[in-house]
Design a protein around this motif. Sequence first.
Motif, mmCIF file in Angstrom:
data_model
loop_
_atom_site.group_PDB
_atom_site.id
_atom_site.type_symbol
_atom_site.label_atom_id
_atom_site.label_comp_id
_atom_site.label_asym_id
_atom_site.label_seq_id
_atom_site.Cartn_x
_atom_site.Cartn_y
_atom_site.Cartn_z
ATOM 1 N N LYS A 65 0.826 -1.223 0.000
ATOM 2 C CA LYS A 65 0.000 0.000 0.000
ATOM 3 C C LYS A 65 0.852 1.261 0.000
ATOM 4 C CE LYS A 65 -3.798 -2.286 2.338
ATOM 5 N NZ LYS A 65 -3.624 -3.227 3.440
ATOM 6 N N ASP A 66 2.056 1.213 0.617
ATOM 7 C CA ASP A 66 2.887 2.435 0.661
ATOM 8 C C ASP A 66 4.380 2.088 0.616
ATOM 9 O OD1 ASP A 66 2.832 1.317 3.206
ATOM 10 O OD2 ASP A 66 1.993 3.082 4.191
ATOM 11 N N PRO A 67 4.828 1.646 -0.568
ATOM 12 C CA PRO A 67 6.212 1.140 -0.658
ATOM 13 C C PRO A 67 7.277 2.196 -0.944
ATOM 14 C CG PRO A 67 5.005 0.664 -2.678
ATOM 15 C CD PRO A 67 4.058 1.410 -1.804
ATOM 16 N N SER A 68 6.905 3.458 -1.191
ATOM 17 C CA SER A 68 7.908 4.428 -1.664
ATOM 18 C C SER A 68 8.952 4.768 -0.615
ATOM 19 C CB SER A 68 7.220 5.722 -2.132
ATOM 20 O OG SER A 68 6.563 5.479 -3.342
ATOM 21 N N VAL A 69 8.528 4.929 0.652
ATOM 22 C CA VAL A 69 9.498 5.301 1.689
ATOM 23 C C VAL A 69 10.537 4.190 1.892
ATOM 24 C CG1 VAL A 69 9.767 5.817 4.150
ATOM 25 C CG2 VAL A 69 8.070 7.053 2.792
ATOM 26 N N PRO A 70 10.149 2.926 2.029
ATOM 27 C CA PRO A 70 11.176 1.879 2.145
ATOM 28 C C PRO A 70 12.157 1.873 0.974
ATOM 29 C CG PRO A 70 9.035 1.005 2.750
ATOM 30 C CD PRO A 70 8.782 2.393 2.240
ATOM 31 N N LEU A 71 11.650 2.111 -0.255
ATOM 32 C CA LEU A 71 12.564 2.158 -1.413
ATOM 33 C C LEU A 71 13.563 3.302 -1.261
ATOM 34 C CD1 LEU A 71 10.049 1.512 -4.351
ATOM 35 C CD2 LEU A 71 12.071 0.126 -3.866
ATOM 36 N N ARG A 72 13.059 4.455 -0.818
ATOM 37 C CA ARG A 72 13.934 5.623 -0.659
ATOM 38 C C ARG A 72 14.964 5.373 0.455
ATOM 39 N NH1 ARG A 72 16.980 8.927 -2.223
ATOM 40 N NH2 ARG A 72 16.966 11.112 -1.630
ATOM 41 N N LEU A 73 14.539 4.696 1.519
ATOM 42 C CA LEU A 73 15.476 4.414 2.620
ATOM 43 C C LEU A 73 16.612 3.512 2.131
ATOM 44 C CD1 LEU A 73 13.016 3.831 5.626
ATOM 45 C CD2 LEU A 73 14.388 5.878 5.164
ATOM 46 N N ALA A 74 16.298 2.583 1.235
ATOM 47 C CA ALA A 74 17.352 1.691 0.704
ATOM 48 C C ALA A 74 18.351 2.502 -0.123
ATOM 49 C CB ALA A 74 16.724 0.574 -0.119
ATOM 50 N N GLU A 75 17.835 3.469 -0.903
ATOM 51 C CA GLU A 75 18.759 4.339 -1.668
ATOM 52 C C GLU A 75 19.672 5.097 -0.713
ATOM 53 O OE1 GLU A 75 15.666 5.652 -5.257
ATOM 54 O OE2 GLU A 75 16.349 7.138 -3.820
ATOM 55 N N LEU A 76 19.076 5.636 0.350
ATOM 56 C CA LEU A 76 19.866 6.449 1.292
ATOM 57 C C LEU A 76 20.916 5.596 2.009
ATOM 58 C CD1 LEU A 76 17.102 8.783 2.804
ATOM 59 C CD2 LEU A 76 18.833 9.381 1.104
ATOM 60 N N MET A 77 20.584 4.333 2.269
ATOM 61 C CA MET A 77 21.558 3.464 2.945
ATOM 62 C C MET A 77 22.784 3.255 2.055
ATOM 63 S SD MET A 77 22.211 1.910 5.737
ATOM 64 C CE MET A 77 20.773 1.496 6.705
ATOM 65 N N MET A 78 22.549 3.152 0.754
ATOM 66 C CA MET A 78 23.707 3.010 -0.156
ATOM 67 C C MET A 78 24.516 4.297 -0.208
ATOM 68 S SD MET A 78 23.299 0.706 -3.419
ATOM 69 C CE MET A 78 24.950 1.173 -3.761
ATOM 70 N N GLU A 79 23.781 5.412 -0.252
ATOM 71 C CA GLU A 79 24.477 6.709 -0.267
ATOM 72 C C GLU A 79 25.304 6.882 1.017
ATOM 73 O OE1 GLU A 79 21.562 9.716 -1.389
ATOM 74 O OE2 GLU A 79 22.985 11.260 -0.714
ATOM 75 N N ALA A 80 24.825 6.260 2.092
ATOM 76 C CA ALA A 80 25.529 6.359 3.381
ATOM 77 C C ALA A 80 26.792 5.513 3.409
ATOM 78 C CB ALA A 80 24.589 5.921 4.507
ATOM 79 N N GLY A 81 26.945 4.624 2.412
ATOM 80 C CA GLY A 81 28.188 3.851 2.346
ATOM 81 C C GLY A 81 28.005 2.344 2.496
ATOM 82 N N ALA A 82 26.769 1.861 2.598
ATOM 83 C CA ALA A 82 26.583 0.400 2.672
ATOM 84 C C ALA A 82 26.823 -0.195 1.288
ATOM 85 C CB ALA A 82 25.177 0.069 3.150
ATOM 86 N N PRO A 83 27.564 -1.282 1.205
ATOM 87 C CA PRO A 83 27.774 -1.902 -0.103
ATOM 88 C C PRO A 83 26.447 -2.378 -0.707
ATOM 89 C CG PRO A 83 29.248 -2.844 1.557
ATOM 90 C CD PRO A 83 28.263 -1.980 2.286
#
Length: 499
Positions: free
Chosen positions: A177-195
């Motif tokens: 029903k509301d998947p956009s925030v989890p997708l954005r959080l995954a992008e931010l985790m990569m930007e933060a340096g997670a492989p």
Amino acid sequence: MKELDHFIAGKHVKGTSGRFGDVFDPATGEVQAKVAFASRAEVRKAVEAALAVFPEWASVNPQRRARVLFNFKALVEKNMDELAHMLSSEHGKVLADSRGDVQRGLEVIEFACGIPHLQKGEYTEGAGPGIDIYSIRQPLGVCAGITPFNFPAMIPMWMFGVAIACGNCFINKPSEKDPSVPLRLAELMMEAGAPAGVLQVVNGDKEAVDAILEDPDIKAVSFVGSSTIAEYVYSHGTAHGKRVQAMGGAKNHAIIMPDADLDQVTDALIGSAYGSAGERCMALPVAVPVGDKLADALIERLKPRVETLKVGPPTDPDSSYGPMVTAAQKQRVIDYIDMAVKEGAELLVDGRGFKLQGYENGFYLGGTLFDRVTPEMQSYKDEIFGPVLQIVRAHEFDEAAALPSKHQYGNGVAIFTRDGDAAREFASKVNVGMVGINFPIPVPLAYHTFGGWKRSAFGDVNVHGPEGVRFYTKIKTVTARWPKGGVREHPDFNIPTMK
Ligand code: NAD
């Protein structure tokens, strides 16, 4: 039409199953996007990406992993406005509440930044002659989290913050029903340096959930959602050899004693029964005043407040609460109101006919208040999950206090009183997992743990806090002896003991 995809191996990946779900804008009732539903093969791709990166991530030293989470926290804060708008536009909760959703998740990230301290293990020097014993907490490998619609930021962070800090890789299957925030959080985790592959998102429905539960390479599954699905996830996941924690539904009671501060109680009930349109597992949808006089006085205060709740668009800062998440969810709540009326509950405020001018197709529902609800009614036994408050009158404290203990759910409960003895006794005896004393939504802070009892949770270990670290790690105990040179071993056919 916007298409929401998956986030696999560090990249957005279009869905290939040909199956999609509608993502609504609850404020207007329009479909605003399509979300891809993953096939088993797509889930497997995420598992393989996680397996490929796990050895590297697990061997990064704990402090460096924590630094990635520090970076992530800063990035989420920087993007707070965007995340809150995204969240409100799919969920319908008001903006301030969406910020709270993100903030409560971030508090778990803050906790996770200190996980190296909790993962240190234990050491016994000289457990025997030349013998030392140490225990270490190692990550499990690939973990997955299946999350509900009502906290699309906080609940994924409850899970992946702790899992990733402990050295695991994590796959989130958010609510469709509301998947956009989890997708954005995954992008931010990569930007933060997670492989790539450390945090991934696969969208989908039961097919993706079953693929997760049956995949031999996924070692642990966290679930939050309704009890029927929680029970299924627990039994199916454990049958496939996984460690599972599955949080379910709730029907939280507020016990109100005659000595309570009624103005405080009224504010607490209005906020916690109607905030977020009642779509919170820690909402207070049942009020139990002790004594008829107190019940009448409480209703005199509550009724005008419920009648004047400002139901409006999530972006209006004056809205008390916004629309329900979907038309189906709204209809489900209306069906429960109809049921309660048929069962003989006294309808004091009826929100069913509510229409918001200019937003006639939005999924809005007015605040509803019932008096004289009884424990035998089905509408009392079930979780309604909407802006509905049910008053159950009790004649004495023992009768009131027994209600939450006997209810099938045992997530949260609150007692309002000035009597310390009664509150202490109640908190100790009540058969419920989280207790508030003059506190309406007792969601523990991140460094404590969250979890209900009875049909509100399946599995033995709570989420976040030290229990979260236990859930996402396995313990290994090493017994080491370094014999002095020249000392001969003689074969011993008996179990070694400490005589
Ligand atoms: P839900 O059970 O419908 O969905 C939760 C997750 O399960 C979603 O990701 C969904 O896609 C998936 N799912 C749905 N049907 C499934 C099926 N048949 N098989 C496999 N997976 C399935 O819950 P929801 O409506 O998203 O969330 C509301 C519920 O969550 C309420 O009952 C609420 O009390 C509960 N909740 C509990 C807690 C808690 O910590 N105890 C916290 C938040 C919400």
